[in-house]
Scaffold this active site. Structure first.
Site, PDB file in Angstrom:
ATOM      1  N   LYS A   1      62.728  43.784 119.692  1.00  0.00           N
ATOM      2  CA  LYS A   1      62.041  44.083 118.434  1.00  0.00           C
ATOM      3  C   LYS A   1      62.113  42.897 117.484  1.00  0.00           C
ATOM      4  CE  LYS A   1      60.969  47.010 114.589  1.00  0.00           C
ATOM      5  NZ  LYS A   1      61.215  48.111 113.682  1.00  0.00           N
TER       6      LYS A   1
ATOM      7  N   HIS B   1      51.494  59.856 117.219  1.00  0.00           N
ATOM      8  CA  HIS B   1      51.369  60.340 115.831  1.00  0.00           C
ATOM      9  C   HIS B   1      50.449  61.556 115.752  1.00  0.00           C
ATOM     10  CE1 HIS B   1      52.715  56.272 113.986  1.00  0.00           C
ATOM     11  NE2 HIS B   1      53.705  57.152 113.959  1.00  0.00           N
TER      12      HIS B   1
ATOM     13  N   GLU C   1      52.174  41.056 110.642  1.00  0.00           N
ATOM     14  CA  GLU C   1      51.489  42.104 111.405  1.00  0.00           C
ATOM     15  C   GLU C   1      50.035  41.753 111.660  1.00  0.00           C
ATOM     16  OE1 GLU C   1      52.553  46.317 110.848  1.00  0.00           O
ATOM     17  OE2 GLU C   1      53.839  45.639 109.222  1.00  0.00           O
TER      18      GLU C   1
ATOM     19  N   ARG D   1      66.805  44.686  90.121  1.00  0.00           N
ATOM     20  CA  ARG D   1      65.911  43.715  90.777  1.00  0.00           C
ATOM     21  C   ARG D   1      66.398  43.268  92.143  1.00  0.00           C
ATOM     22  NH1 ARG D   1      65.601  41.696  85.620  1.00  0.00           N
ATOM     23  NH2 ARG D   1      63.720  42.403  84.539  1.00  0.00           N
TER      24      ARG D   1
ATOM     25  N   LYS E   1      61.836  46.605 106.931  1.00  0.00           N
ATOM     26  CA  LYS E   1      61.023  47.586 106.195  1.00  0.00           C
ATOM     27  C   LYS E   1      61.928  48.674 105.634  1.00  0.00           C
ATOM     28  CE  LYS E   1      56.701  47.274 108.804  1.00  0.00           C
ATOM     29  NZ  LYS E   1      55.774  48.015 109.676  1.00  0.00           N
TER      30      LYS E   1
ATOM     31  N   HIS F   1      52.070  55.210 120.099  1.00  0.00           N
ATOM     32  CA  HIS F   1      52.100  55.803 118.764  1.00  0.00           C
ATOM     33  C   HIS F   1      50.752  56.320 118.269  1.00  0.00           C
ATOM     34  CE1 HIS F   1      56.175  54.309 118.704  1.00  0.00           C
ATOM     35  NE2 HIS F   1      56.390  54.785 117.497  1.00  0.00           N
TER      36      HIS F   1
ATOM     37  N   ARG G   1      52.608  42.053 116.652  1.00  0.00           N
ATOM     38  CA  ARG G   1      53.483  43.137 116.213  1.00  0.00           C
ATOM     39  C   ARG G   1      52.897  44.512 116.544  1.00  0.00           C
ATOM     40  NH1 ARG G   1      57.025  42.783 110.709  1.00  0.00           N
ATOM     41  NH2 ARG G   1      57.901  44.862 110.695  1.00  0.00           N
TER      42      ARG G   1
ATOM     43  N   ASN H   1      53.330  49.490 118.528  1.00  0.00           N
ATOM     44  CA  ASN H   1      52.672  50.786 118.352  1.00  0.00           C
ATOM     45  C   ASN H   1      52.306  51.460 119.662  1.00  0.00           C
ATOM     46  OD1 ASN H   1      52.585  51.238 115.535  1.00  0.00           O
ATOM     47  ND2 ASN H   1      51.095  49.581 115.362  1.00  0.00           N
TER      48      ASN H   1
ATOM     49  N   HIS I   1      59.534  62.893 116.803  1.00  0.00           N
ATOM     50  CA  HIS I   1      58.855  61.606 116.937  1.00  0.00           C
ATOM     51  C   HIS I   1      59.027  61.032 118.351  1.00  0.00           C
ATOM     52  CE1 HIS I   1      57.081  57.825 115.700  1.00  0.00           C
ATOM     53  NE2 HIS I   1      58.120  57.179 116.204  1.00  0.00           N
TER      54      HIS I   1
ATOM     55  N   GLU J   1      61.922  55.001 122.085  1.00  0.00           N
ATOM     56  CA  GLU J   1      61.613  53.668 121.541  1.00  0.00           C
ATOM     57  C   GLU J   1      62.181  52.576 122.455  1.00  0.00           C
ATOM     58  OE1 GLU J   1      59.536  53.412 119.038  1.00  0.00           O
ATOM     59  OE2 GLU J   1      59.699  55.352 118.017  1.00  0.00           O
TER      60      GLU J   1
HETATM   61  N1  LIG Z   1      62.197  50.907 108.714  1.00  0.00           N
HETATM   62  C1  LIG Z   1      61.693  50.971 109.929  1.00  0.00           C
HETATM   63  O1  LIG Z   1      61.204  49.984 110.475  1.00  0.00           O
HETATM   64  C2  LIG Z   1      61.732  52.274 110.659  1.00  0.00           C
HETATM   65  C3  LIG Z   1      61.477  52.307 112.031  1.00  0.00           C
HETATM   66  C4  LIG Z   1      61.564  53.520 112.693  1.00  0.00           C
HETATM   67  C5  LIG Z   1      61.886  54.669 111.993  1.00  0.00           C
HETATM   68  N2  LIG Z   1      62.119  54.614 110.663  1.00  0.00           N
HETATM   69  C6  LIG Z   1      62.464  55.812 109.899  1.00  0.00           C
HETATM   70  O2  LIG Z   1      63.630  56.384 110.441  1.00  0.00           O
HETATM   71  C7  LIG Z   1      63.641  57.762 110.106  1.00  0.00           C
HETATM   72  C8  LIG Z   1      64.144  58.552 111.287  1.00  0.00           C
HETATM   73  O3  LIG Z   1      65.452  58.109 111.599  1.00  0.00           O
HETATM   74  P1  LIG Z   1      66.492  59.031 112.366  1.00  0.00           P
HETATM   75  O4  LIG Z   1      65.848  59.627 113.540  1.00  0.00           O
HETATM   76  O5  LIG Z   1      67.709  58.217 112.557  1.00  0.00           O
HETATM   77  O6  LIG Z   1      66.696  60.243 111.342  1.00  0.00           O
HETATM   78  P2  LIG Z   1      67.888  60.663 110.337  1.00  0.00           P
HETATM   79  O7  LIG Z   1      68.382  59.512 109.571  1.00  0.00           O
HETATM   80  O8  LIG Z   1      67.382  61.819 109.582  1.00  0.00           O
HETATM   81  O9  LIG Z   1      69.019  61.159 111.314  1.00  0.00           O
HETATM   82  C9  LIG Z   1      68.792  62.301 112.090  1.00  0.00           C
HETATM   83  C10 LIG Z   1      69.866  63.363 111.874  1.00  0.00           C
HETATM   84  O10 LIG Z   1      71.060  62.973 112.532  1.00  0.00           O
HETATM   85  C11 LIG Z   1      72.173  63.026 111.647  1.00  0.00           C
HETATM   86  N3  LIG Z   1      73.056  61.950 112.082  1.00  0.00           N
HETATM   87  C12 LIG Z   1      72.833  60.631 111.986  1.00  0.00           C
HETATM   88  N4  LIG Z   1      73.790  59.938 112.600  1.00  0.00           N
HETATM   89  C13 LIG Z   1      74.664  60.838 113.089  1.00  0.00           C
HETATM   90  C14 LIG Z   1      75.863  60.728 113.841  1.00  0.00           C
HETATM   91  N5  LIG Z   1      76.320  59.551 114.270  1.00  0.00           N
HETATM   92  N6  LIG Z   1      76.490  61.870 114.165  1.00  0.00           N
HETATM   93  C15 LIG Z   1      76.009  63.071 113.784  1.00  0.00           C
HETATM   94  N7  LIG Z   1      74.873  63.237 113.106  1.00  0.00           N
HETATM   95  C16 LIG Z   1      74.212  62.132 112.757  1.00  0.00           C
HETATM   96  C17 LIG Z   1      71.600  62.888 110.278  1.00  0.00           C
HETATM   97  O11 LIG Z   1      72.420  63.496 109.331  1.00  0.00           O
HETATM   98  C18 LIG Z   1      70.256  63.594 110.424  1.00  0.00           C
HETATM   99  O12 LIG Z   1      70.425  64.972 110.233  1.00  0.00           O
HETATM  100  C19 LIG Z   1      62.253  58.128 109.680  1.00  0.00           C
HETATM  101  O13 LIG Z   1      62.239  58.365 108.294  1.00  0.00           O
HETATM  102  C20 LIG Z   1      61.440  56.908 110.008  1.00  0.00           C
HETATM  103  O14 LIG Z   1      60.377  56.697 109.114  1.00  0.00           O
HETATM  104  C21 LIG Z   1      62.051  53.437 109.987  1.00  0.00           C
HETATM  105 ZN   LIG Z   2      58.283  55.167 116.654  1.00  0.00          ZN
END
Ligand SMILES: NC(=O)c1ccc[n+]([C@@H]2O[C@H](COP(=O)([O-])OP(=O)(O)OC[C@H]3O[C@@H](n4cnc5c(N)ncnc54)[C@H](O)[C@@H]3O)[C@@H](O)[C@H]2O)c1
Ligand SMILES: [Zn+2]
Length: 365
Positions: A223, A248, A233, A117, A139, A244, A237, A241, A260, A181
């Site tokens: 942010k 997207h 939202e 929980r 999120k 985006h 907020r 976007n 992305h 971003e």
């Molecule tokens: N929660 C939110 O508000 C929010 C906002 C934006 C994005 N996201 C999510 O974030 C995700 C994308 O995040 P991302 O781009 O960080 O992707 P990711 O976590 O997949 O990282 C990208 C790649 O880099 C590698 N990596 C990470 N840090 C590293 C480091 N320091 N050195 C070497 N390799 C490293 C990882 O192993 C992976 O292969 C998506 O799923 C998206 O939906 C969430």
């Molecule tokens: Zn984005």
């Protein structure tokens, strides 16, 4: 240290700096008997041992990994991680540390949100994108075959620890996701930050820690201000976007071959052109935006092979849409978004979108 104040919740610190990972143990409550460090296998390989050793000086630590990549941000992976937590006998007094990119912070944060929980968690973002976007706002969640991030929750971390030295090992393609971003944050809220990003573009691409640090700090501030001003939202907020709606659509049409960040960069270029067509934004500001995108190594034009009509069609699947009509948030100048009668988001006629897409496609040279 930046304090983030979630609406109705407890404020939590975001500590950012070069080498601040050393302070990670201080972020763990003294009474915590067991920390589960969750990382993907790639991040575990480069930064896992260091993080584990630091934490082990404080309390019992289990390092739990999963295969890297968005395709593993699933309910199935969550279940496997949960089974590992039970096998390691993590109790309700345990704590999760998420070490990794946005995939890891979303997934591990969601594990923490529902395990017994809910247990507390600490985010240690290791990509620029996770630092400036995924780790702010609370999120957490996973993808499904029906769409991304469709199962999830809001679970704010106890603290966020951003060590800009950890970015040194990032692949170049990952850097662009964060830079897009960051520039978005500047366009929606802060012309001074926009200029700073433009001037520091070279250092940012090189991941110079000092340049990354000042940009990460300003982006996290922007942010978190936007998110806490509009937790439900309702309106403000939506400015997050920017870029985006088109972004997207381009990501989708490319079958995610365009990352992305690059898709959002193109999206910002096209959406700013829409703002120009509607006489909300000056041609000079549109061209400043494209100059900054190019300086950061980001694209400004949709691929020529993508037909404008197909991009337009793909925008109809955007989640901000009301009754299938996509909505746009548009800048009125660098650093400020425009509001219309219905708030920040507005519908735009197909003709204007098509004209902007053509204009952006033609500006590539
Ligand atoms: N929660 C939110 O508000 C929010 C906002 C934006 C994005 N996201 C999510 O974030 C995700 C994308 O995040 P991302 O781009 O960080 O992707 P990711 O976590 O997949 O990282 C990208 C790649 O880099 C590698 N990596 C990470 N840090 C590293 C480091 N320091 N050195 C070497 N390799 C490293 C990882 O192993 C992976 O292969 C998506 O799923 C998206 O939906 C969430
Ligand atoms: Zn984005």
């Amino acid at each position: 240290v930046i304090q983030v104040q979630p609406a109705g919740g407890r404020a939590y610190p975001v500590i950012a700096g070069a080498g601040v990972l050393a302070h990670l143990p201080e972020l763990i409550p003294p009474a915590c008997p067991h920390v589960v460090l969750i990382a993907d296998d790639q991040v575990a390989r480069v930064h896992g041992d260091r993080a584990r050793e630091l934490l082990a000086a404080r309390t019992r630590v289990s390092l739990v990994t999963f295969p890297a990549g968005e395709v593993h941000k699933t309910r199935a992976t969550k279940e496997k991680l949960e089974d590992r937590l039970f096998a390691e006998q993590v109790g309700r007094d345990g704590l999760v540390v998420a070490l990794g990119g946005g995939v890891t912070t979303d997934l591990a944060g969601f594990v923490a949100a529902t395990y017994q929980r809910g247990v507390p968690w600490v985010a240690v973002p290791t990509t620029l994108l996770a630092a400036v976007d995924a780790s702010v706002g609370g999120k957490v969640g996973v993808d499904t075959p029906w769409g991304k991030n469709l199962i999830g929750s809001i679970h704010h971390p106890l603290a966020v620890c951003i060590d800009v030295d950890l970015f040194q090992t990032l692949a170049g393609s990952e850097v662009h996701n964060g830079l897009a971003e960051m520039l978005k944050h500047a366009v929606i809220a802060d012309p001074g930050y926009f200029d700073a990003l433009l001037h520091a573009a070279h250092d940012l691409i090189q991941l110079t820690p000092a340049a990354c640090l000042s940009a990460v700090v300003r982006s996290v501030e922007i942010k978190s201000e936007v998110v806490s001003a509009d937790p439900l939202e309702r309106d403000l907020r939506q400015v997050l976007n920017f870029g985006h709606t088109i972004g997207h659509a381009i990501e989708l049409l490319s079958d995610f071959a365009i990352s992305h960040g690059r898709a959002v960069a193109i999206g910002m270029s096209v959406e700013a052109a829409i703002a120009c067509q509607l006489q909300l934004l000056s041609a000079a500001d549109l061209s400043r935006l494209r100059t900054a995108l190019r300086a950061l190594g980001l694209p400004v034009s949709p691929p020529v092979a993508m037909v404008a009509g197909a991009i337009l069609q793909a925008t109809a699947r955007d989640k901000k849409g009301r009754q299938g009509r996509p909505r746009y948030v548009l800048p009125r100048r660098i650093g400020e978004m425009s509001t219309g009668p219905a708030g920040y988001a507005r519908e735009v006629s197909d003709a204007v979108v098509i004209a902007a897409l053509h204009e952006a496609q033609a500006c590539s040279a």
